[in-house]
Scaffold this active site. Structure first.
Site, PDB file in Angstrom:
ATOM      1  CB  VAL A   9      86.950  60.059  17.921  1.00 54.96           C
ATOM      2  CG1 VAL A   9      85.924  59.035  18.375  1.00 54.96           C
ATOM      3  CG2 VAL A   9      86.842  61.315  18.745  1.00 54.96           C
ATOM      4  CB  SER A  10      90.806  60.274  13.896  1.00 55.88           C
ATOM      5  OG  SER A  10      91.210  58.944  14.097  1.00 55.88           O
ATOM      6  CB  THR A  11      88.318  64.445  13.185  1.00 54.47           C
ATOM      7  OG1 THR A  11      87.058  63.794  12.995  1.00 54.47           O
ATOM      8  CG2 THR A  11      89.333  63.906  12.187  1.00 54.47           C
TER       9      THR A  11
END
Length: 188
Positions: A9-11
């Protein structure tokens, strides 16, 4: 012959649960999860997954985009997997490089994506060349006039103001101030 899952996941605010649920459903016995932007050069959990994998294992992701930062990076990872006898499955795209048809499909997608990228680069270069031929150059407008450059030099030489304060006063970045303070830029 282990099935190893990789999720990203990006964040930190995003939740990998939907990816991990799909990986569990695909039969993954072990999972590695990164919570970092795909553009980062180093993803600790992906590195750990690659180190963990053995010939005959299969790395499973929900989507190819979770695995690679770019088409070139994805292709590099896929080649590393192939060189080490590890299969790759992307659940949502139906890609399975453990089969001849899956390898062909993966390489076709990678080739098309690389071709598309090359076309974009070519069009961009053509557009820039056409603009230069008409006397236009890229980049932002001039930020530092000669008057501002002299003012910056004067403020800097007073040794009262920080570069950040000078930049704020003149409405430019610190980098712009440093460029105009360095020798040979006309600002010194």
């Amino acid at each position: 012959m282990a099935k190893v899952g990789y999720a990203r996941v990006s964040t930190r605010d995003q939740n990998p649960d939907s990816q991990t649920d799909a990986l569990v459903a695909a039969g993954c016995e072990k999972m590695f999860i990164d919570q970092a932007s795909g553009v980062l050069a180093r993803r600790a959990s992906l590195d750990a997954a690659l180190e963990y994998l053995r010939p005959g294992d299969t790395l499973i992701v929900t989507k190819l985009g979770r695995l690679g930062r770019s088409v070139r990076n994805l292709k590099d990872v896929a080649e590393w997997l192939q060189d080490h006898g590890v299969g790759l499955k992307a659940i949502s795209q139906g890609i399975d490089t453990t089969t001849p048809g899956g390898r062909l499909f993966f390489h076709l997608l990678a080739a098309i994506a690389e071709f598309e990228h090359d076309l974009i680069v070519e069009r961009t270069q053509d557009g820039l060349a056409a603009a230069r031929a008409r006397g236009r150059t890229g980049g932002g407008g001039v930020k530092m006039t000669p008057t501002k450059a002299k003012q910056a030099r004067s403020m800097y030489d007073e040794r009262i103001y920080t570069v950040q304060e000078i930049a704020g006063t003149l409405g430019v970045s610190r980098g712009t101030i440093y460029r105009h303070l360095s020798p040979g830029t006309g600002g010194s």
